[in-house]
Design an enzyme around this catalytic site. Structure first.
Site, PDB file in Angstrom:
ATOM      1  N   GLU A   4      -0.892  -8.423   5.672  1.00 44.65           N
ATOM      2  CA  GLU A   4      -0.583  -8.641   6.944  1.00 44.65           C
ATOM      3  C   GLU A   4      -1.938  -8.434   7.897  1.00 44.65           C
ATOM      4  O   GLU A   4      -2.007  -8.861   8.981  1.00 44.65           O
ATOM      5  CB  GLU A   4       0.328  -7.692   7.592  1.00 44.65           C
ATOM      6  CG  GLU A   4       0.051  -6.116   7.815  1.00 44.65           C
ATOM      7  CD  GLU A   4      -0.457  -5.514   6.758  1.00 44.65           C
ATOM      8  OE1 GLU A   4      -0.098  -5.837   5.517  1.00 44.65           O
ATOM      9  OE2 GLU A   4      -0.843  -4.062   6.584  1.00 44.65           O
ATOM     10  N   HIS A  53      -3.490  -5.239   2.081  1.00 38.51           N
ATOM     11  CA  HIS A  53      -2.746  -5.494   3.144  1.00 38.51           C
ATOM     12  C   HIS A  53      -2.717  -6.878   3.406  1.00 38.51           C
ATOM     13  O   HIS A  53      -3.716  -7.398   4.176  1.00 38.51           O
ATOM     14  CB  HIS A  53      -3.153  -4.696   4.243  1.00 38.51           C
ATOM     15  CG  HIS A  53      -3.056  -3.505   4.218  1.00 38.51           C
ATOM     16  ND1 HIS A  53      -2.002  -2.531   4.936  1.00 38.51           N
ATOM     17  CD2 HIS A  53      -3.809  -2.326   3.639  1.00 38.51           C
ATOM     18  CE1 HIS A  53      -2.263  -1.390   4.670  1.00 38.51           C
ATOM     19  NE2 HIS A  53      -3.039  -1.059   3.816  1.00 38.51           N
ATOM     20  N   CYS A 110       0.723  -1.154  -0.067  1.00 35.28           N
ATOM     21  CA  CYS A 110      -0.023   0.094  -0.005  1.00 35.28           C
ATOM     22  C   CYS A 110       0.859   1.222   0.070  1.00 35.28           C
ATOM     23  O   CYS A 110       1.408   1.627  -0.991  1.00 35.28           O
ATOM     24  CB  CYS A 110      -0.949  -0.152   1.125  1.00 35.28           C
ATOM     25  SG  CYS A 110      -2.512   1.094   0.834  1.00 35.28           S
TER      26      CYS A 110
HETATM   27  N1  GLN Z   1      -3.500   6.166   1.138  1.00 39.10           N
HETATM   28  C1  GLN Z   1      -2.190   6.148   1.624  1.00 39.10           C
HETATM   29  C2  GLN Z   1      -1.095   6.772   1.091  1.00 39.10           C
HETATM   30  O1  GLN Z   1      -1.143   7.432   0.106  1.00 39.10           O
HETATM   31  C3  GLN Z   1      -1.658   4.505   1.781  1.00 39.10           C
HETATM   32  C4  GLN Z   1      -2.840   3.771   2.528  1.00 39.10           C
HETATM   33  C5  GLN Z   1      -2.306   2.605   3.414  1.00 39.10           C
HETATM   34  O2  GLN Z   1      -1.134   2.292   3.271  1.00 39.10           O
HETATM   35  N2  GLN Z   1      -3.237   1.788   3.691  1.00 39.10           N
HETATM   36  O3  GLN Z   1       0.065   6.941   1.678  1.00 39.10           O
END
Ligand code: GLN
Length: 205
Positions: free
Chosen positions: A185, A183, A86
């Site tokens: 995890e 995610h 992410c």
């Molecule tokens: N939207 C977040 C970002 O732009 C990432 C979100 C996440 O890691 N769950 O950094």
């Protein structure tokens, strides 16, 4: 030889990744340790690294300020396996624009030639879970947890797409670098962490 796997602990989802990665090592019967890392010295000792989810602007700014950005980039370019989750996927990208505010000029590692949109599925209330599949890495069914997740609209020719959700690219691979918009995890299924630990083990031995 014992593996040294790190979870970048500048900000974000560190603890869950520590636990999933330790479980993966145990289940695979591979000798190694998993620690949280943030300094250039700690990062330089690693055989593999997870950049967790969190807030990519914060992770980027703080790793720039503490000098980790440079060593991260060098290690990854020299072949250290990395799993970016992410915000970690955003950190690995060359270009990232936010769905609402557009260009953010945040520090990025620029490792993956991907065109990425931050917060692509909406903000926190629009978080969701969905079945996804990563057949090319032998994970045909996986529970994708998407939290303010990015998506990828375009990839360079050296990037392998490993998963899509609703026509949007949500997981990619380039050599030893894996990035997911969801995610792993936050599920009980540690198959992606096992895949990553195996990659670290193969690249070290
Ligand atoms: N939207 C977040 C970002 O732009 C990432 C979100 C996440 O890691 N769950 O950094």
């Amino acid at each position: 030889m014992s593996l040294n796997v790190g979870i970048l602990s500048i900000q974000g989802d560190v603890q869950e990744n520590l636990l999933s990665t330790r479980d993966a090592l145990n289940e695979l019967g591979i000798d190694g340790k998993v620690t949280d890392v943030k300094t250039p010295e700690e990062i330089s000792q690693l055989d593999g690294l997870i950049i967790p989810g969190g807030e990519s602007t914060t992770i980027g700014q703080l790793s720039l300020v503490n000098g980790s950005m440079k060593v991260l980039k060098e290690k990854i370019e020299n072949g250290m396996p990395v799993l970016g989750i992410c915000a970690g996927m955003i950190m690995l990208s060359k270009t990232a624009n936010d769905r609402v505010v557009g260009k953010t000029d945040q520090p990025l590692l620029g490792i993956l030639d991907i065109k990425l949109e931050r917060n692509s599925f909406g903000r926190q209330p629009e978080s969701f879970e969905s079945n996804i599949s990563m057949t090319s890495i032998d994970i045909p069914k996986f529970n994708g947890v998407f939290i303010r997740a990015p998506s990828i609209s375009d990839v360079g020719s050296d990037i392998e797409v490993i998963s899509k959700f609703n026509e949007r690219i949500v997981a990619v691979k380039k050599g030893n670098v894996i990035a997911t918009a969801f995610h792993p995890e936050l599920t009980t299924d540690i198959s992606l962490h096992k895949y990553f630990v195996n990659l670290v083990n193969t690249s070290k031995n």
